[in-house]
Design an enzyme around this catalytic site. Sequence first.
Site, PDB file in Angstrom:
ATOM      1  CG  ASP A  14      -1.845   1.188   1.516  1.00 52.08           C
ATOM      2  OD1 ASP A  14      -2.657   1.606   0.653  1.00 52.08           O
ATOM      3  OD2 ASP A  14      -1.362   2.210   2.545  1.00 52.08           O
ATOM      4  CE1 TYR A  44       0.755   7.597   3.536  1.00 56.08           C
ATOM      5  CE2 TYR A  44       1.273   5.523   2.478  1.00 56.08           C
ATOM      6  CZ  TYR A  44       0.421   6.245   3.264  1.00 56.08           C
ATOM      7  OH  TYR A  44      -0.776   5.782   3.620  1.00 56.08           O
ATOM      8  NE  ARG A  68       5.820  -2.678  16.189  1.00 56.53           N
ATOM      9  CZ  ARG A  68       5.289  -1.581  16.371  1.00 56.53           C
ATOM     10  NH1 ARG A  68       5.552  -0.489  15.721  1.00 56.53           N
ATOM     11  NH2 ARG A  68       4.363  -1.416  17.265  1.00 56.53           N
TER      12      ARG A  68
END
Length: 320
Positions: free
Chosen positions: A57, A62, A290
């Site tokens: 996405d 961004y 993560r």
Amino acid sequence: MSFPLPLTSHLRDAGPLVYGCMALGGDWGDGPVTEADVAHAHEAVEAALAIGIKLFDHADIYRRGKAETVFGELLKRDAGLRAKVRLQSKCGIRFADDTAPGRYDLSADYIEASVDGILKRLAVEHIDILLLHRPDPLMQPAEIAHAFGRLKAAGKVGHLGVSNMHAGQMRWLQSALREPLVANQLEISLAKLDAIDAGTTFNDPQATTRPGGIAWAGTLEYAQQHGVQLQAWGSLAQGRFNDPSASAAAKAVHEIAEAHRTTVNAVLLAWLLRHPAGIQPVIGSGNAERIRACGDATRIQLSREEWYRLYVATRGQALP
């Protein structure tokens, strides 16, 4: 007995998790993408692929376009990468400039120009899904439908979806479209309960007066009824539950993670996946470790009791 929760038909092959690329591309300045940025993006994308993620996405804003640029560089360097991924990007947010403040723009001209920019930065000729990033109060559904029709006919975009729109806005936009909206990306997490509370505590005065609560009434139900894939941004709750001593809710998350022999991140995502809307969590971390820690989310199934324990603990008060 548990029942499988299939994704909507348009996104069935995309998998249950989405990788959000906002953390890629370096800083938010106007400088160029660096080799260090490319290396960081490569590590994050490989971690996402390793846990079965296929849908990536983006948004044109961004890192001021650098997230798409750095991903495009990865696609240039690895000829086989494009076949492994589905690409989704968003448009409609404009930063402040010399002529106007920060604003939303879903005019046809801006949508079409934005898609051309997205394709150039990603170094591709087609994206699978275009999302309209924010609801523009000046949007005209017929104008948007014409813009999407031209983009679709030109082979630039496969499907159209939205982001941050409630049921009424989706219904209004869909009235002008020949094809169904395929996705709606909302902020939903164990730390952001508005969309879920809207259908659960609508008759609770404390809930209905809380900012953002009742506005989402019917949104999850509309999506399920009409096959709109819900995606949850902010799904990892910005680390709010990392410290088990921080709150009763954080303690509950850790205890459930221990019971399932998994990670806190996996429990947070599993909580979303347990909802019958088949919500796709969007993992926005740029940390490869993560990202990999989220992999267990699709392999564990929270019980009803566990789901409600987390929900009520996070609300901080009993359900009405």
